[in-house]
Design a protein around this motif. Structure first.
Motif, PDB file in Angstrom:
ATOM      1  N   LEU A 137       0.822  -1.214   0.000  1.00 24.61           N
ATOM      2  CA  LEU A 137       0.000   0.000   0.000  1.00 24.61           C
ATOM      3  C   LEU A 137       0.854   1.261   0.000  1.00 24.61           C
ATOM      4  N   ALA A 138       2.119   1.133   0.389  1.00 19.16           N
ATOM      5  CA  ALA A 138       3.015   2.292   0.409  1.00 19.16           C
ATOM      6  C   ALA A 138       3.540   2.649  -0.975  1.00 19.16           C
ATOM      7  N   VAL A 139       3.341   1.744  -1.966  1.00 22.89           N
ATOM      8  CA  VAL A 139       3.790   2.035  -3.331  1.00 22.89           C
ATOM      9  C   VAL A 139       2.765   2.951  -3.984  1.00 22.89           C
ATOM     10  N   SER A 140       3.189   4.118  -4.416  1.00 21.88           N
ATOM     11  CA  SER A 140       2.265   5.111  -4.974  1.00 21.88           C
ATOM     12  C   SER A 140       1.690   4.650  -6.305  1.00 21.88           C
ATOM     13  N   GLY A 141       0.556   5.206  -6.649  1.00 20.89           N
ATOM     14  CA  GLY A 141      -0.049   4.885  -7.936  1.00 20.89           C
ATOM     15  C   GLY A 141       0.851   5.260  -9.093  1.00 20.89           C
ATOM     16  N   GLU A 142       1.557   6.361  -8.977  1.00 19.60           N
ATOM     17  CA  GLU A 142       2.466   6.789 -10.038  1.00 19.60           C
ATOM     18  C   GLU A 142       3.601   5.781 -10.228  1.00 19.60           C
ATOM     19  N   ARG A 143       4.126   5.280  -9.105  1.00 21.29           N
ATOM     20  CA  ARG A 143       5.210   4.300  -9.185  1.00 21.29           C
ATOM     21  C   ARG A 143       4.704   2.992  -9.772  1.00 21.29           C
ATOM     22  N   ARG A 144       3.482   2.590  -9.426  1.00 24.78           N
ATOM     23  CA  ARG A 144       2.927   1.358  -9.978  1.00 24.78           C
ATOM     24  C   ARG A 144       2.804   1.447 -11.498  1.00 24.78           C
ATOM     25  N   GLU A 145       2.315   2.582 -11.979  1.00 24.55           N
ATOM     26  CA  GLU A 145       2.169   2.748 -13.431  1.00 24.55           C
ATOM     27  C   GLU A 145       3.532   2.710 -14.115  1.00 24.55           C
ATOM     28  N   GLU A 146       4.513   3.323 -13.505  1.00 24.37           N
ATOM     29  CA  GLU A 146       5.872   3.323 -14.059  1.00 24.37           C
ATOM     30  C   GLU A 146       6.413   1.899 -14.141  1.00 24.37           C
ATOM     31  N   MET A 147       6.184   1.104 -13.093  1.00 24.15           N
ATOM     32  CA  MET A 147       6.649  -0.277 -13.073  1.00 24.15           C
ATOM     33  C   MET A 147       5.913  -1.128 -14.108  1.00 24.15           C
ATOM     34  N   GLN A 148       4.617  -0.895 -14.260  1.00 22.23           N
ATOM     35  CA  GLN A 148       3.848  -1.681 -15.218  1.00 22.23           C
ATOM     36  C   GLN A 148       4.290  -1.412 -16.653  1.00 22.23           C
ATOM     37  N   ARG A 149       4.620  -0.166 -16.940  1.00 19.10           N
ATOM     38  CA  ARG A 149       5.115   0.150 -18.293  1.00 19.10           C
ATOM     39  C   ARG A 149       6.483  -0.486 -18.526  1.00 19.10           C
ATOM     40  N   ALA A 150       7.321  -0.517 -17.505  1.00 17.01           N
ATOM     41  CA  ALA A 150       8.630  -1.157 -17.639  1.00 17.01           C
ATOM     42  C   ALA A 150       8.474  -2.658 -17.857  1.00 17.01           C
ATOM     43  N   LEU A 151       7.524  -3.261 -17.161  1.00 16.92           N
ATOM     44  CA  LEU A 151       7.275  -4.690 -17.336  1.00 16.92           C
ATOM     45  C   LEU A 151       6.823  -4.987 -18.764  1.00 16.92           C
ATOM     46  N   ALA A 152       5.961  -4.127 -19.306  1.00 16.44           N
ATOM     47  CA  ALA A 152       5.426  -4.357 -20.656  1.00 16.44           C
ATOM     48  C   ALA A 152       6.518  -4.353 -21.714  1.00 16.44           C
TER      49      ALA A 152
END
Length: 690
Positions: A591-606
């Protein structure tokens, strides 16, 4: 002696490769694999009556599991069990005066594990059977009736249909290039051709002889051997160039002939009407799948003198399971001197190592540094023999701590359990291993993704599937096994307990549990979760690859263990590592991972997800493209229309990241996939092996 008419002659070395039932330099010596008729439990052997039910053939042998028992006719070449010869649909063997290797007069319906009689003719319990003899031998029985009431499994490759009487193609690597007959995984090559897939030819081969493709067009899609063409001087080649050893079948294709289960040990097989089917249950399928990819690759060379690397195709996982499950009947089998499955597999690998060293000059030339071995079993890289530790070890288990001991929850796989035996060194079995060295060295070894068929990730948005709300904060479905505390190093048990006591599902939208606790389509659940937990199983776990294939951010909870491709891909861009000690603090960490960081990680994964898919594999590529087309048609002109979640709306859905990553509808399935990634890494390793 022309390999006794049953084997294939290697025209380069003058050696014979033998099929099941035969061994020796000219395939003259019989090698029988009897069916087993004793039951072993916790080290106690309980003798049973002979298995000569009706006119069946049997003998007093033993086994760990009931798969090898036979209440009918036992084929002594493969330990296959069939209906008795005196029944309507019984096995009728070849006449005694038939040539060696002659097929049976009548194939007969198979009788497998769950089609064994639970009673002897005198009414006594067989211990190992589960079926009333009437269902087998009565008027409506499996072995008697045209349309039997009982449906037994068509467990042998090459036979399909309701009564296992439809003849279909069997699986062979590269389908023998259309230059040989496929016999349960063994290629009996036509005259002038030889090798594990009949790709090598002698100088006087008759090229005018027709390929089997003309009469069996269904094998065309599974044959591809660029290495067999005549290259012009100076032609550009794809490096690294890899030579695949043609070992005796004992270490490879014999295991395929011994397997009981049409989809065991192989990534694909032929179904009714010679349709293509992908194996589902056998998790170690990269063992044969990777070999087939190599054989069909432009990286393969048939000339060992120009090779950058040498690949050793030893099928130790197939030996460990399912073959070893019935291997106690192999009285003359050279892996028999072992007390558990891991030790038998070590003996097998050592046999192959000594064979290579004694028949080829290439091992000693560089001390084995340019040789490649693959270990796909649970802790396989840990029990790799000390003799081959200089080589490149590919596997699924990236454990890096030295002086390690086995973490398995199953005693028959415990490589740390030492034994004394007259054929072992005085110091015991452990001398053959190197437990003082890490199971995996990131400088020279590689953790490979598991081989997953496209339908395993059929709803992934990365495959072009409709994007859906990633409504679950975290997800993990898999065995927990509280009764086996050493399983998963105790990590899964600890997380499951914390999830239940902390009510993670209700409070934090975190799904953690076994299959009966977390129902639903596995692909949909993965594609509907932001984070996916990666915890060990009985050694490696497939959860890293499952997460990557669905755009779910991996949360790795296992200390001193590399996950797939961690040494070549910067996983810190899209994954989170949580120390084992903090496993019960997952909600606050995630829950401490921000929404902005999650989106950044998801794009890197893609950007890297396809490196975890074997999408370019010839058996998978058509289905991969088909799923892409289906998803494109379903999207219509909307592109990424969201799909509602059918699993229920968790309380924190509004706080989670949007539906990312977006669909990737036009991905070339062969571009930078798992196989090409491994080849690129091997290319970078060439200087280190010289």
């Amino acid at each position: 002696m022309n390999c006794n008419q049953v084997g294939t002659c290697d025209a380069l070395k003058g050696l014979c490769t033998c099929p099941a039932g035969w061994r020796g330099f000219n395939c003259v010596d019989p090698m029988k694999r009897y069916c087993t008729h004793k039951y072993r439990d916790a080290g106690f052997e309980v003798p049973l009556v002979p298995a000569n039910l009706s006119a069946g053939v049997g003998g007093p042998h033993m086994n760990m599991f009931p798969r090898g028992h036979c209440g009918g006719f036992c084929d002594y070449n493969t330990a296959g069990c069939y209906c008795p010869s005196n029944t309507t649909y019984g096995r009728v063997p070849a006449p005694l005066d038939a040539p060696p290797g002659a097929p049976p007069v009548k194939q007969g319906r198979p009788m497998f594990q769950y089609c064994q009689p639970n009673k002897m003719p005198d009414g006594s319990d067989t211990v190992w059977g589960t079926v009333d003899p009437e269902e087998l031998y009565g008027p409506d029985g499996w072995c008697i009736a045209d349309a039997p009431k009982l449906q037994c499994l068509c467990y042998l490759d090459g036979w399909q249909g309701p009564t296992c009487e439809e003849r279909v193609e069997m699986f062979c690597l590269n389908q023998c290039n259309g230059r040989g007959e496929c016999v349960h995984g063994y290629c009996k090559c036509h005259k002038g051709w030889h090798g594990i897939d009949c790709a090598h030819r002698s100088a006087d081969v008759d090229d005018s002889s027709p390929s089997l493709v003309e009469e069996r067009p269904w094998i065309q899609d599974f044959m591809h051997t660029p290495a067999a063409q005549d290259f012009l001087p100076g032609a550009t080649r794809k490096r690294p160039l890899i030579y695949v050893y043609d070992l005796p079948s004992d270490y490879s294709t014999l295991m395929l002939q011994y397997r009981h289960g049409v989809d065991s040990c192989v990534p694909r097989y032929f179904g009714t009407g010679n349709s293509t089917l992908h194996s589902i249950e056998w998790v170690y399928m990269l063992e044969t799948g990777f070999v087939e990819m190599l054989l069909q690759s432009e990286h393969r060379t048939l000339d060992p003198e120009e090779a950058d690397f040498f690949y050793v195709p030893v099928f130790s996982s197939c030996f460990t399971h399912p073959v070893r499950d019935t291997a106690d009947s192999l009285r003359e089998f050279f892996y028999h001197v072992s007390m558990n499955r891991a030790q038998g597999a070590i003996n097998m690998v050592l046999e192959a190592y000594h064979w290579i060293q004694s028949h080829h000059p290439y091992w000693d030339r560089r001390g084995g540094r340019d040789h490649i071995w693959l270990f796909t079993h649970d802790e396989g890289t840990c029990w790799a023999p000390a003799a081959i530790k200089n080589s490149i070890i590919l596997g699924h288990w990236g454990r890096m701590d030295a002086n390690h001991t086995s973490n398995t929850a199953y005693g028959h796989d415990n490589y740390s359990q030492d034994y004394q035996h007259p054929q072992f060194d005085p110091e015991g079995f452990q001398k053959k291993m190197a437990p003082w060295l890490p199971c995996y060295d990131p400088q020279k070894d590689l953790v490979m993704p598991l081989q997953k068929r496209p339908d395993h990730y059929h709803l992934s948005p990365l495959l072009g599937g409709a994007t859906r709300e990633r409504a679950w904060l975290a997800f993990h479905r898999g065995r927990v096994q509280f009764e086996l505390p050493q399983y998963s190093r105790g990590i899964r048990q600890r997380v499951a307990k914390a999830a239940e006591e902390g009510r993670w599902r209700e409070k934090h939208s975190m799904l953690v549990g076994e299959r009966e606790d977390v129902e639903g389509d596995y692909s949909e659940l993965l594609a509907s979760s932001v984070f996916c937990l990666v915890m060990p199983g009985d050694g490696w776990s497939a959860r890293m690859d499952d997460a990557m294939l669905h755009g779910c951010l991996p949360v790795i909870i296992m200390d001193e263990v590399h996950v797939s491709y961690e040494s070549v891909v910067d996983i810190s861009q899209f994954a989170i590592r949580v120390p084992e000690a903090d496993a019960d603090k997952l909600p606050e960490i995630l829950l401490a991972v921000s929404g902005e960081r999650r989106e950044e990680m998801q794009r890197a994964l893609a950007r890297v997800w396809n490196r975890y898919a074997y999408s370019g594999y010839r058996a998978y590529k058509p289905r991969f493209l088909e799923l892409q087309a289906q998803h494109a048609a379903a999207r219509g002109d909307n592109g990424t229309a969201a799909q509602n979640l059918v699993l229920g709306q968790p309380s924190t859905a509004s706080r989670l990241a949007p539906s990312l990553p977006e669909a990737v509808p036009d991905l070339n399935p062969g571009a930078d996939d798992a196989f090409t990634t491994a080849m690129a890494w091997l290319y970078s390793r060439i200087p280190d092996t010289r």
